[in-house]
Design a protein around this motif. Structure first.
Motif: not given
Length: 77
Positions: A38-46, A48-61
């Motif tokens: 469960p700890f590892f799944a939460a860590f990987v989830g966080f 993935a969310v950070f990478i997704g947000v960064a990807d969206i920001k990069d596309k907008n830029e």
């Protein structure tokens, strides 16, 4: 080369440690995995969310830069 050898040795130790007849660590390893999953799944989830947000920001830029480049090209013509 050293990293390859170290990696192979660690993998061999892992196989030996999990084998029930050698060290008998099987139940402890399963208990660890049950607690760690469960700890590892939460860590990987966080992550993935950070990478997704960064990807969206990069596309907008990139869109903003492309639009600015088109405006500059239209202005120069």
């Amino acid at each position: 080369m050293v990293a390859l050898i170290a990696g192979l040795l660690l993998l061999a130790f892992t196989v030996i440690a999990v084998h029930p007849a050698v060290l008998g660590w099987g139940p402890e390893i399963i208990m660890f995995l049950k607690g760690f999953a469960p700890f590892f799944a939460a860590f990987v989830g966080f992550i993935a969310v950070f990478i997704g947000v960064a990807d969206i920001k990069d596309k907008n830029e990139a869109k903003k830069e492309e639009a600015a480049s088109k405006r500059q090209d239209a202005k120069n013509e």
